[in-house]
Design a protein around this motif. Structure first.
Motif, PDB file in Angstrom:
ATOM      1  N   PRO A   1      14.338   3.546   0.607  1.00 12.25           N
ATOM      2  CA  PRO A   1      16.043   3.465  -0.240  1.00 12.25           C
ATOM      3  C   PRO A   1      15.676   4.059  -1.204  1.00 12.25           C
ATOM      4  O   PRO A   1      14.515   3.687  -1.978  1.00 12.25           O
ATOM      5  CB  PRO A   1      17.018   2.683   0.153  1.00 12.25           C
ATOM      6  CG  PRO A   1      15.860   2.013   1.122  1.00 12.25           C
ATOM      7  CD  PRO A   1      14.984   2.763   2.025  1.00 12.25           C
ATOM      8  N   PRO A   2      16.157   3.990  -3.004  1.00 12.97           N
ATOM      9  CA  PRO A   2      15.458   3.782  -3.950  1.00 12.97           C
ATOM     10  C   PRO A   2      15.103   2.243  -4.179  1.00 12.97           C
ATOM     11  O   PRO A   2      15.436   1.852  -3.753  1.00 12.97           O
ATOM     12  CB  PRO A   2      17.512   3.478  -5.171  1.00 12.97           C
ATOM     13  CG  PRO A   2      18.007   4.457  -4.330  1.00 12.97           C
ATOM     14  CD  PRO A   2      18.140   4.619  -2.565  1.00 12.97           C
ATOM     15  N   TRP A   3      13.932   2.367  -4.650  1.00 12.55           N
ATOM     16  CA  TRP A   3      13.235   1.276  -4.585  1.00 12.55           C
ATOM     17  C   TRP A   3      13.785   0.126  -5.168  1.00 12.55           C
ATOM     18  O   TRP A   3      13.390  -0.840  -4.387  1.00 12.55           O
ATOM     19  CB  TRP A   3      11.487   1.394  -5.533  1.00 12.55           C
ATOM     20  CG  TRP A   3      12.051   1.339  -6.624  1.00 12.55           C
ATOM     21  CD1 TRP A   3      11.895   2.153  -8.216  1.00 12.55           C
ATOM     22  CD2 TRP A   3      11.705  -0.092  -7.785  1.00 12.55           C
ATOM     23  NE1 TRP A   3      12.381   1.396  -9.723  1.00 12.55           N
ATOM     24  CE2 TRP A   3      12.341   0.367  -8.975  1.00 12.55           C
ATOM     25  CE3 TRP A   3      11.548  -1.483  -7.514  1.00 12.55           C
ATOM     26  CZ2 TRP A   3      11.802  -0.598 -10.034  1.00 12.55           C
ATOM     27  CZ3 TRP A   3      11.238  -2.545  -8.645  1.00 12.55           C
ATOM     28  CH2 TRP A   3      11.507  -2.265  -9.662  1.00 12.55           C
ATOM     29  N   ILE A   4      14.474  -0.330  -6.205  1.00 16.24           N
ATOM     30  CA  ILE A   4      14.807  -1.114  -6.594  1.00 16.24           C
ATOM     31  C   ILE A   4      16.764  -1.781  -5.247  1.00 16.24           C
ATOM     32  O   ILE A   4      16.712  -2.964  -5.725  1.00 16.24           O
ATOM     33  CB  ILE A   4      16.155  -0.472  -7.701  1.00 16.24           C
ATOM     34  CG1 ILE A   4      16.334  -1.620  -8.440  1.00 16.24           C
ATOM     35  CG2 ILE A   4      17.687  -0.229  -7.395  1.00 16.24           C
ATOM     36  CD1 ILE A   4      15.801  -3.020  -9.479  1.00 16.24           C
ATOM     37  N   VAL A   5      16.416  -0.870  -4.870  1.00 21.17           N
ATOM     38  CA  VAL A   5      17.459  -0.971  -3.538  1.00 21.17           C
ATOM     39  C   VAL A   5      17.007  -2.342  -2.129  1.00 21.17           C
ATOM     40  O   VAL A   5      17.582  -3.154  -2.201  1.00 21.17           O
ATOM     41  CB  VAL A   5      18.555  -0.349  -2.772  1.00 21.17           C
ATOM     42  CG1 VAL A   5      18.761  -0.799  -1.633  1.00 21.17           C
ATOM     43  CG2 VAL A   5      19.114   0.508  -4.429  1.00 21.17           C
ATOM     44  N   SER A   6      15.570  -1.184  -1.916  1.00 25.65           N
ATOM     45  CA  SER A   6      14.992  -1.699  -1.205  1.00 25.65           C
ATOM     46  C   SER A   6      14.163  -3.480  -1.489  1.00 25.65           C
ATOM     47  O   SER A   6      13.822  -3.999  -1.287  1.00 25.65           O
ATOM     48  CB  SER A   6      13.682  -1.342  -1.518  1.00 25.65           C
ATOM     49  OG  SER A   6      13.500  -0.146  -0.291  1.00 25.65           O
ATOM     50  N   ALA A   7      13.545  -3.810  -2.954  1.00 30.16           N
ATOM     51  CA  ALA A   7      13.810  -4.688  -3.757  1.00 30.16           C
ATOM     52  C   ALA A   7      14.738  -5.932  -3.337  1.00 30.16           C
ATOM     53  O   ALA A   7      14.075  -6.810  -2.756  1.00 30.16           O
ATOM     54  CB  ALA A   7      13.296  -4.368  -4.849  1.00 30.16           C
TER      55      ALA A   7
ATOM     56  N   ARG B   1       0.859  -1.162   0.399  1.00 34.09           N
ATOM     57  CA  ARG B   1       0.132  -0.202  -0.139  1.00 34.09           C
ATOM     58  C   ARG B   1       0.849   1.045   0.003  1.00 34.09           C
ATOM     59  O   ARG B   1       0.103   2.226  -0.230  1.00 34.09           O
ATOM     60  CB  ARG B   1      -0.931   0.065   1.259  1.00 34.09           C
ATOM     61  CG  ARG B   1      -1.771  -1.131   1.385  1.00 34.09           C
ATOM     62  CD  ARG B   1      -3.024  -0.915  -0.175  1.00 34.09           C
ATOM     63  NE  ARG B   1      -4.635   0.372   0.668  1.00 34.09           N
ATOM     64  CZ  ARG B   1      -4.342   0.813  -0.073  1.00 34.09           C
ATOM     65  NH1 ARG B   1      -5.018   0.744  -1.629  1.00 34.09           N
ATOM     66  NH2 ARG B   1      -5.169   2.076   0.055  1.00 34.09           N
ATOM     67  N   SER B   2       2.492   1.034   0.162  1.00 35.51           N
ATOM     68  CA  SER B   2       2.992   2.688   0.583  1.00 35.51           C
ATOM     69  C   SER B   2       3.512   2.594  -0.849  1.00 35.51           C
ATOM     70  O   SER B   2       2.948   2.460  -2.067  1.00 35.51           O
ATOM     71  CB  SER B   2       4.489   1.983   1.244  1.00 35.51           C
ATOM     72  OG  SER B   2       5.392   1.416   0.321  1.00 35.51           O
ATOM     73  N   ASP B   3       4.756   3.787  -1.139  1.00 35.49           N
ATOM     74  CA  ASP B   3       4.948   3.893  -2.642  1.00 35.49           C
ATOM     75  C   ASP B   3       6.449   4.044  -2.161  1.00 35.49           C
ATOM     76  O   ASP B   3       7.214   4.041  -3.288  1.00 35.49           O
ATOM     77  CB  ASP B   3       4.767   5.776  -2.221  1.00 35.49           C
ATOM     78  CG  ASP B   3       5.385   7.092  -1.690  1.00 35.49           C
ATOM     79  OD1 ASP B   3       6.056   6.083  -0.048  1.00 35.49           O
ATOM     80  OD2 ASP B   3       5.936   8.015  -1.450  1.00 35.49           O
ATOM     81  N   LEU B   4       7.278   3.333  -1.409  1.00 35.58           N
ATOM     82  CA  LEU B   4       8.050   2.991  -1.486  1.00 35.58           C
ATOM     83  C   LEU B   4       8.929   2.416  -2.565  1.00 35.58           C
ATOM     84  O   LEU B   4      10.184   1.819  -3.340  1.00 35.58           O
ATOM     85  CB  LEU B   4       8.837   1.324  -0.777  1.00 35.58           C
ATOM     86  CG  LEU B   4       8.219   2.239   1.014  1.00 35.58           C
ATOM     87  CD1 LEU B   4       8.903   1.045   2.528  1.00 35.58           C
ATOM     88  CD2 LEU B   4       9.478   3.781   1.293  1.00 35.58           C
ATOM     89  N   MET B   5       8.101   1.547  -3.499  1.00 34.88           N
ATOM     90  CA  MET B   5       8.486   0.839  -5.111  1.00 34.88           C
ATOM     91  C   MET B   5       7.177   0.898  -5.313  1.00 34.88           C
ATOM     92  O   MET B   5       5.987   1.245  -5.360  1.00 34.88           O
ATOM     93  CB  MET B   5       9.150  -0.585  -4.775  1.00 34.88           C
ATOM     94  CG  MET B   5       7.845  -1.684  -3.529  1.00 34.88           C
ATOM     95  SD  MET B   5       8.925  -3.314  -3.475  1.00 34.88           S
ATOM     96  CE  MET B   5       9.808  -2.756  -2.251  1.00 34.88           C
ATOM     97  N   PRO B   6       7.322   0.187  -7.111  1.00 37.54           N
ATOM     98  CA  PRO B   6       5.523   0.551  -7.598  1.00 37.54           C
ATOM     99  C   PRO B   6       5.111  -0.426  -6.751  1.00 37.54           C
ATOM    100  O   PRO B   6       5.651  -1.553  -7.259  1.00 37.54           O
ATOM    101  CB  PRO B   6       6.566   0.272  -9.214  1.00 37.54           C
ATOM    102  CG  PRO B   6       7.984   0.536  -9.027  1.00 37.54           C
ATOM    103  CD  PRO B   6       8.693   0.415  -8.157  1.00 37.54           C
ATOM    104  N   THR B   7       3.630  -0.040  -7.332  1.00 40.09           N
ATOM    105  CA  THR B   7       2.713  -1.647  -6.781  1.00 40.09           C
ATOM    106  C   THR B   7       3.272  -3.134  -7.236  1.00 40.09           C
ATOM    107  O   THR B   7       2.792  -3.990  -6.739  1.00 40.09           O
ATOM    108  CB  THR B   7       1.233  -0.992  -7.504  1.00 40.09           C
ATOM    109  OG1 THR B   7       0.810   0.240  -7.052  1.00 40.09           O
ATOM    110  CG2 THR B   7       0.368  -2.089  -6.907  1.00 40.09           C
ATOM    111  N   GLU B   8       3.185  -3.094  -8.915  1.00 42.43           N
ATOM    112  CA  GLU B   8       3.523  -4.704  -9.479  1.00 42.43           C
ATOM    113  C   GLU B   8       4.725  -4.948  -8.975  1.00 42.43           C
ATOM    114  O   GLU B   8       4.407  -6.111  -8.235  1.00 42.43           O
ATOM    115  CB  GLU B   8       3.849  -4.327 -10.893  1.00 42.43           C
ATOM    116  CG  GLU B   8       3.714  -5.294 -11.361  1.00 42.43           C
ATOM    117  CD  GLU B   8       3.442  -5.326 -13.036  1.00 42.43           C
ATOM    118  OE1 GLU B   8       4.528  -6.393 -13.429  1.00 42.43           O
ATOM    119  OE2 GLU B   8       3.106  -4.843 -13.550  1.00 42.43           O
ATOM    120  N   ALA B   9       5.840  -4.258  -8.424  1.00 43.95           N
ATOM    121  CA  ALA B   9       7.068  -4.881  -7.617  1.00 43.95           C
ATOM    122  C   ALA B   9       6.881  -5.450  -6.379  1.00 43.95           C
ATOM    123  O   ALA B   9       7.035  -6.696  -5.974  1.00 43.95           O
ATOM    124  CB  ALA B   9       7.922  -3.654  -8.399  1.00 43.95           C
TER     125      ALA B   9
END
Length: 238
Positions: free
Chosen positions: A153-159, A98-106
């Motif tokens: 962090p950048p979303w790719i880092v979070s992922a 539900r957050s904006d930390l990364m794209p919803t699909e990711a």
């Protein structure tokens, strides 16, 4: 008077009351889940903090009340795992989604991976070593996702962090149980209390705390991550 010498009815009531206390974590999980769905993430993590507190002390209460004798019809270990799966896994996954930390699909697909991996981890009979360390990352997504909300962090880092943590749940390395591991127990409990205080400040600041709180959270995390190096071996096979 010790619990086993008290009248049977009192001992049974004490044992059952501990199970009810543990089960109350389920109600707290629902409140946290509702807050996550509503995108009230500070409230979500406040409820998760309460759930973490309940989880931290219910084991001590259960041993004091001898629940395996006084309330043996309820399996406290299974009850604890059910509540932990809700608060450690399900709610943080929904908060992430539900957050904006990364794209919803990711966040959706990563959430599915985290949930499946965590379900397997919770059912793994090798979850703890003989000296009570966790074997692999202990599915503490409530804590890890809190750090992602604060550090952003950048979303790719979070992922990458989330997928890496899911992978090392099954790695032959250990993570400390803050209350049960004997080595440096007093210091670890003190650091845990400091972490709770810092996390509470961060939540009160709507997950945007001052720099000193952020660095304090990073320092406490570094302590917990370094602790396995002070064990006789950081590998769970030893």
């Amino acid at each position: 008077m010790s619990i086993e010498k008290r009248p049977v009815g009192v001992a049974q009531a004490a044992g059952f009351s501990v199970h009810v206390f543990t089960a109350s974590g389920g109600a707290v999980a629902v409140l946290a889940l509702y807050a996550a769905i509503e995108r009230n993430f500070a409230a979500c993590f406040a409820w998760l903090g309460l759930a973490l507190f309940i989880d931290g002390i219910d084991g001590t209460l259960a041993r004091a009340a001898r629940v395996h004798v006084t309330a043996a019809s309820i399996d406290g270990a299974v009850l604890d795992l059910v509540i932990d799966f809700l608060t450690y896994v399900l709610v943080p996954v929904v908060a992430l989604w539900r957050s904006d930390l990364m794209p919803t699909e990711a966040s959706f697909w990563i959430g599915l991976v985290v949930t499946i991996a965590s379900a397997l981890y919770f059912a793994d009979t090798r979850m703890k070593t003989d000296d009570l360390w966790f074997r692999g990352f202990p599915a503490a997504w409530n804590i890890l996702v809190l750090y992602l909300f604060i550090l952003r962090p950048p979303w790719i880092v979070s992922a990458a962090i989330l997928l890496g943590a899911a992978a090392i749940m099954f790695a032959p390395i250990v993570f400390v149980h803050p209350l049960r591991v004997v080595r440096l127990r007093r210091l670890t409990i003190a650091i845990s209390i400091a972490w709770f205080a810092l996390a509470a400040i961060a939540i009160a600041e709507n997950l945007s705390p001052p720099a000193w709180v952020v660095w304090g959270l990073i320092a406490t995390a570094a302590y917990f991550l370094a602790l396995p190096l002070l064990r006789h071996s950081p590998w769970s096979l030893d």
